[in-house]
Design an enzyme around this catalytic site. Structure first.
Site, PDB file in Angstrom:
ATOM      1  N   MET A 130       0.846  -1.191   0.000  1.00 39.80           N
ATOM      2  CA  MET A 130       0.000   0.000   0.000  1.00 39.80           C
ATOM      3  C   MET A 130       0.889   1.251   0.000  1.00 39.80           C
ATOM      4  O   MET A 130       0.441   2.342   0.356  1.00 39.80           O
ATOM      5  CB  MET A 130      -0.933   0.003   1.219  1.00 39.80           C
ATOM      6  CG  MET A 130      -1.903  -1.195   1.193  1.00 39.80           C
ATOM      7  SD  MET A 130      -3.403  -0.972   2.150  1.00 39.80           S
ATOM      8  CE  MET A 130      -2.729  -0.709   3.777  1.00 39.80           C
TER       9      MET A 130
ATOM     10  N   GLY B 172      11.322  -3.226   5.351  1.00 39.86           N
ATOM     11  CA  GLY B 172      10.612  -4.514   5.316  1.00 39.86           C
ATOM     12  C   GLY B 172      10.076  -4.804   3.915  1.00 39.86           C
ATOM     13  O   GLY B 172      10.223  -5.911   3.376  1.00 39.86           O
ATOM     14  N   HIS B 173       9.461  -3.796   3.286  1.00 42.15           N
ATOM     15  CA  HIS B 173       8.965  -3.982   1.912  1.00 42.15           C
ATOM     16  C   HIS B 173      10.124  -4.254   0.952  1.00 42.15           C
ATOM     17  O   HIS B 173      10.018  -5.079   0.046  1.00 42.15           O
ATOM     18  CB  HIS B 173       8.264  -2.707   1.418  1.00 42.15           C
ATOM     19  CG  HIS B 173       6.988  -2.376   2.118  1.00 42.15           C
ATOM     20  ND1 HIS B 173       6.861  -1.277   2.922  1.00 42.15           N
ATOM     21  CD2 HIS B 173       5.786  -2.981   2.114  1.00 42.15           C
ATOM     22  CE1 HIS B 173       5.627  -1.209   3.390  1.00 42.15           C
ATOM     23  NE2 HIS B 173       4.946  -2.240   2.918  1.00 42.15           N
TER      24      HIS B 173
ATOM     25  N   GLN C 160     -10.333  -2.547   2.567  1.00 46.56           N
ATOM     26  CA  GLN C 160      -9.854  -3.249   3.762  1.00 46.56           C
ATOM     27  C   GLN C 160      -9.761  -2.341   4.988  1.00 46.56           C
ATOM     28  O   GLN C 160      -9.282  -2.772   6.034  1.00 46.56           O
ATOM     29  CB  GLN C 160      -8.523  -3.949   3.497  1.00 46.56           C
ATOM     30  CG  GLN C 160      -7.328  -3.060   3.292  1.00 46.56           C
ATOM     31  CD  GLN C 160      -6.106  -3.849   2.820  1.00 46.56           C
ATOM     32  OE1 GLN C 160      -6.011  -4.257   1.671  1.00 46.56           O
ATOM     33  NE2 GLN C 160      -5.150  -4.053   3.709  1.00 46.56           N
TER      34      GLN C 160
ATOM     35  N   GLY D 258       5.055 -10.522   3.848  1.00 42.77           N
ATOM     36  CA  GLY D 258       5.815 -10.538   5.100  1.00 42.77           C
ATOM     37  C   GLY D 258       5.091 -11.343   6.175  1.00 42.77           C
ATOM     38  O   GLY D 258       3.856 -11.382   6.212  1.00 42.77           O
TER      39      GLY D 258
ATOM     40  N   ARG E 142       2.874   1.944   9.547  1.00 47.93           N
ATOM     41  CA  ARG E 142       2.164   2.718  10.576  1.00 47.93           C
ATOM     42  C   ARG E 142       3.089   3.168  11.711  1.00 47.93           C
ATOM     43  O   ARG E 142       2.654   3.944  12.560  1.00 47.93           O
ATOM     44  CB  ARG E 142       0.974   1.919  11.109  1.00 47.93           C
ATOM     45  CG  ARG E 142      -0.147   1.801  10.067  1.00 47.93           C
ATOM     46  CD  ARG E 142      -1.383   1.119  10.620  1.00 47.93           C
ATOM     47  NE  ARG E 142      -2.543   1.274   9.748  1.00 47.93           N
ATOM     48  CZ  ARG E 142      -2.973   0.351   8.895  1.00 47.93           C
ATOM     49  NH1 ARG E 142      -2.346  -0.794   8.777  1.00 47.93           N
ATOM     50  NH2 ARG E 142      -4.039   0.574   8.140  1.00 47.93           N
TER      51      ARG E 142
HETATM   52  O1  PAF Z   1      -0.166  -5.862   3.655  1.00 49.47           O
HETATM   53  C1  PAF Z   1      -0.572  -4.917   2.936  1.00 49.47           C
HETATM   54  O2  PAF Z   1       0.091  -3.896   2.723  1.00 49.47           O
HETATM   55  C2  PAF Z   1      -1.946  -5.023   2.306  1.00 49.47           C
HETATM   56  O3  PAF Z   1      -2.828  -5.702   3.142  1.00 49.47           O
HETATM   57  C3  PAF Z   1      -1.926  -5.648   0.906  1.00 49.47           C
HETATM   58  C4  PAF Z   1      -1.463  -7.083   0.953  1.00 49.47           C
HETATM   59  C5  PAF Z   1      -1.004  -4.847  -0.013  1.00 49.47           C
HETATM   60  C6  PAF Z   1      -3.330  -5.632   0.293  1.00 49.47           C
HETATM   61  O4  PAF Z   1      -3.826  -4.330   0.194  1.00 49.47           O
END
Ligand code: PAF
Length: 291
Positions: A26, A32-33, A60, A147, A187
């Site tokens: 997102m 981490g990403h 979500q 992750g 966050r």
């Molecule tokens: O983990 C996240 O950042 C989100 O839940 C994802 C997997 C990108 C789906 O919107």
């Protein structure tokens, strides 16, 4: 690095590619990403295609959650992805992703999706599974990297892939931590200085719970009853609450379905996981440690 913001553009860019790895995000990327991007590259090799998606998925987020204030840091994210050798960023806007209301959605098994995070954030996992399914059908990756920090999310994605027989592999990557043990999260940026200094305490308390279970299970250890485990979980909740946190849960569950272990499973070597979620002020942190 190419950036595509339409489904048609993305599909054209990926046409004929034999090894495509997807890292769904997102945005507001952190180390981490980037470790997921590196893991994706290691899996597909230099000739493969590493795709990162950046999409803040309204579906979500619950009412009153942080959808509007979720940091959008697109230029910085792209610079980081470029540095890590990402080949393509898929960054659709909401009209591209949801050209009409998404009335067909993926409803995950409530046995797994309505507990823990699902109990605190009703509907979150339906929104998550729906967008992940949509990303999988749009990108058609051969593998996707997630992750372990979002443990329940990872489990649900794996089950969705199994149940729908989706032709891709889900690769899990270990949680990346700051030097003081805090699990990296987009966050964490919401933490003020005092909250940031306090934040590693959740992992410390969780580790105390894990150590108690590990020593009870170790050769010569004193076995732990389910009641004693419940008391330890409550102590962990109380310890954080006494430091000013608002815990949602600190609990030990079976890895296979996130339900409480039976006494025999607690006594044996059934794989377990300790999971925690708590607010420190407004920011909400998650963590887990496998046992
Ligand atoms: O983990 C996240 O950042 C989100 O839940 C994802 C997997 C990108 C789906 O919107």
């Amino acid at each position: 690095m190419r950036v595509e913001d339409t489904v048609a553009g993305l599909r054209a860019a990926l046409a004929g590619r034999r090894a495509v790895a997807l890292v769904p995000t997102m945005g507001n990327l952190h180390a981490g990403h980037l470790a997921l991007v590196d893991a994706a590259r290691a899996r597909v090799g230099a000739d493969g295609m590493v795709v990162a998606s950046i999409f803040v998925n309204r579906l979500q987020f619950g009412a009153g959650e942080d959808f509007d204030k979720y940091p959008r840091t697109f230029e910085r994210d792209c610079a980081l992805l470029r540095e890590h050798g990402c080949d393509l960023v898929f960054a659709p806007d909401e009209r591209q992703m949801y050209p009409e209301p998404q009335t067909f959605q993926v409803t995950p098994d409530p046995a797994l999706a309505s507990i823990l995070e699902g109990a605190v954030r009703p509907g979150h996992f339906t929104g998550m599974c729906t967008v992940v399914m949509k990303l999988f059908t749009i990108v058609a990756p051969h593998l996707a990297v997630f992750g372990r920090k979002d443990y329940q999310q990872l489990m649900l994605v794996r089950r969705m892939v199994d149940q729908f027989a989706l032709p891709l592999e889900i690769v899990a990557h270990d949680t990346v931590r700051e030097a003081d043990g805090l699990a990296m999260s987009s966050r964490n940026g919401y933490l003020d200085a005092a909250q940031r200094a306090e934040a590693p305490q959740m992992q410390r308390v969780l580790r105390g719970l894990v150590d108690a279970v590990r020593s009870a299970r170790a050769p010569g250890g004193t076995p732990i009853t389910r009641d004693a485990l419940a008391a330890l979980e409550q102590q962990a909740v109380d310890a954080l609450a006494a430091r000013g946190w608002t815990p949602d849960y600190l609990t030990v569950r079976r890895q296979r379905d996130l339900l409480a272990p039976t006494q025999a499973e607690l006594d044996g070597d059934t794989p377990l996981v300790a999971l925690a979620a708590a607010r420190i002020g407004t920011p909400r942190l998650l963590d887990n440690i496998e046992i």
